[in-house]
Design an enzyme around this catalytic site. Structure first.
Site, PDB file in Angstrom:
ATOM      1  CG  MET A   1       8.725  -4.135  -3.192  1.00  0.00           C
ATOM      2  SD  MET A   1       8.481  -5.903  -3.044  1.00  0.00           S
ATOM      3  CE  MET A   1       7.142  -6.156  -4.174  1.00  0.00           C
ATOM      4  N   GLY A   2      10.390  -0.658  -6.216  1.00  0.00           N
ATOM      5  CA  GLY A   2      10.913  -0.187  -7.495  1.00  0.00           C
ATOM      6  C   GLY A   2       9.945  -0.423  -8.639  1.00  0.00           C
TER       7      GLY A   2
ATOM      8  N   GLY B   1       1.768   5.972 -10.031  1.00  0.00           N
ATOM      9  CA  GLY B   1       1.180   5.744  -8.703  1.00  0.00           C
ATOM     10  C   GLY B   1       2.204   5.966  -7.604  1.00  0.00           C
ATOM     11  CG  HIS B   2       5.643   3.409  -7.135  1.00  0.00           C
ATOM     12  ND1 HIS B   2       5.667   2.621  -8.259  1.00  0.00           N
ATOM     13  CD2 HIS B   2       5.505   2.560  -6.087  1.00  0.00           C
ATOM     14  CE1 HIS B   2       5.575   1.358  -7.912  1.00  0.00           C
ATOM     15  NE2 HIS B   2       5.450   1.281  -6.601  1.00  0.00           N
TER      16      HIS B   2
ATOM     17  CB  SER C   1       0.130  -2.755 -10.801  1.00  0.00           C
ATOM     18  OG  SER C   1       0.938  -3.860 -10.435  1.00  0.00           O
ATOM     19  CB  SER C   2       5.629  -2.705 -10.368  1.00  0.00           C
ATOM     20  OG  SER C   2       5.757  -1.584  -9.550  1.00  0.00           O
ATOM     21  NE  ARG C   3       2.408  -8.156  -8.442  1.00  0.00           N
ATOM     22  CZ  ARG C   3       2.917  -9.348  -8.143  1.00  0.00           C
ATOM     23  NH1 ARG C   3       2.895 -10.302  -9.034  1.00  0.00           N
ATOM     24  NH2 ARG C   3       3.427  -9.578  -6.951  1.00  0.00           N
TER      25      ARG C   3
END
Ligand code: PAF
Length: 313
Positions: A30-31, A36-37, A188-190
C-alpha cells in the site's frame, strides 16, 4: 522501472515476459515503503525475471474512514526508493486509481472463515475480506508465479495462503521475515505517524515479545512445554506498563490454525513427535497514541526468536 496505472497495461507487460518464458513475481503493497518492503522486493526480484510491485491503498480493507484518510501516501518517494535497488528494482510499479480496481460497486467478496475470527480479524471487522479480495484481484491481474508478503502481518499471510489453497490459485506465496529497526521496532508504514514520545512508547511491543521469548526459553530449559498463559501474562504486563499505549490484544495461538493450542497438541510443530520443537505464535496489537501497531514472534522458531532478540532496547 515503469509506472503502469491500468490493468490492461499490466497484463500486456506481464504477458510479454511470460511469452518469453519469464518467471513473474508480485509484491503487493500500500506504498509508504520502508526497508521491510524493500526486503520483500529484493527477495521477489532475486527469484524472478519480471517483478511487479503494486502500490494501492485499498479502501475496502479499512474499517475506519479516519485510518484510510491518514494512511501515508508518497508515490514519488516510493518510486525513488525502489529505483535505488538497482539490479533488484522492480520492472513494473502498478499504481492504479481506486476506480481502476473498483470500477463499479463490487458485490463479490473473498471471505476466509475461522482464520479471521481472532487477532486483527476480531477488532477490524471486514478488514480481511478487503485484503483477501484485493489480493485475489491482484493475483488475477498480474498472474504471478510467486507473491511475497511480510511475516509481520502474520494473520494476513495465513489468510492469503488459505485463499490460494482453497481457490487453487497457481501462485507460490512466500513469507519474508519481519524487518526491525535497530532498537527492535518492527518496520511499518504507520511508524512515520508516531511522534517522538509515541515512538519511544512503541518499543513496548517488541520488548513485550522479548519477555515472552524469555518465559518460553525458561520453560524449555526446564524440559517442559511452553506455558501459554504465563507467556501471555508476561507479554500483556509489559505492554500495559508503557505510557500512552492501549492494548488491543495479546494472543498465544497455534501458528497454523490461529486458534488456541489445544491440550493435546500444545502447539507442537512438524509431525507432532516429542522431538518436534513446540511452536506458538505470540501476536500483539496496540494503539500507541492514535497509531495502531502490530507485532509477533513464533516461539520455537529459533531464527524468528533470534532476530527479535538481536534488537537492543
Ligand atoms: O499488507 C499490505 O500492505 C496490504 O494489506 C496488502 C497485502 C497490499 C493488500 O492491500
Amino acid at each position: 522501472m515503469q509506472r503502469l496505472t491500468t490493468i490492461a497495461e499490466v497484463r500486456a507487460a506481464v504477458g510479454e515476459a511470460r511469452r518469453a518464458g519469464g518467471r513473474v513475481a508480485l509484491v503487493p503493497t500500500m506504498g509508504a515503503l520502508h526497508e521491510g518492503h524493500l526486503a520483500l522486493v529484493r527477495e521477489a526480484a532475486s527469484d524472478a525475471d519480471l517483478t511487479v510491485v503494486s502500490i494501492f491503498v485499498n479502501p475496502t480493507q479499512f474499517d475506519r474512514p479516519d485510518d484510510l484518510a491518514a494512511y501515508p501516501r508518497d508515490l514519488e518517494g516510493d518510486e525513488g526508493q525502489l529505483a535505488e535497488l538497482g539490479d533488484l528494482a522492480p520492472d513494473v510499479v502498478f499504481a492504479p486509481e481506486v476506480a481502476e480496481v473498483y470500477p463499479r460497486p463490487s458485490v463479490t467478496r473473498v471471505t476466509v472463515r475461522g482464520l479471521t475470527d481472532r487477532l486483527c480479524g476480531a477488532s477490524r471487522p471486514g478488514h480481511f475480506d478487503g485484503v483477501a479480495t484485493v489480493c485475489t484481484k491482484l493475483f488475477s491481474i498480474v498472474q504471478p508465479d510467486l507473491a511475497v508478503f511480510g511475516r509481520k502481518d502474520f494473520q494476513q499471510l495465513a489468510v492469503i495462503r488459505r485463499v490460494v489453497a482453497d481457490l487453487d490459485l497457481p501462485v507460490e506465496v512466500v513469507g519474508a521475515p519481519t524487518v526491525r529497526e535497530p532498537d527492535g521496532l518492527a518496520m511499518s508504514s504507520r511508524n512515520r505517524r508516531l511522534g517522538p514520545a509515541e515512538r519511544r512508547s512503541a518499543l513496548c511491543l517488541s520488548r513485550a515479545l522479548r519477555a515472552g521469548v524469555a518465559v518460553a526459553r525458561a520453560g524449555r530449559a526446564g524440559g517442559g512445554p511452553i506455558d501459554a498463559v504465563r507467556v501471555a501474562n508476561e507479554v500483556g504486563g509489559t505492554l500495559s506498563a508503557a505510557p500512552g499505549v492501549t492494548v488491543d490484544y495479546v494472543e498465544v495461538l497455534d501458528p497454523e490454525t490461529l486458534a488456541p493450542p489445544d491440550a493435546t497438541s500444545r502447539g507442537q510443530a512438524g509431525d507432532g513427535s516429542p522431538e518436534a520443537q513446540q511452536q506458538l505464535l505470540v501476536a500483539v496489537a496496540a494503539d500507541v497514541g492514535p497509531v495502531r501497531l502490530i507485532d509477533n514472534v513464533v516461539l520455537g522458531d529459533t531464527e524468528d526468536e533470534e532476530r527479535l532478540l538481536a534488537a537492543t532496547s
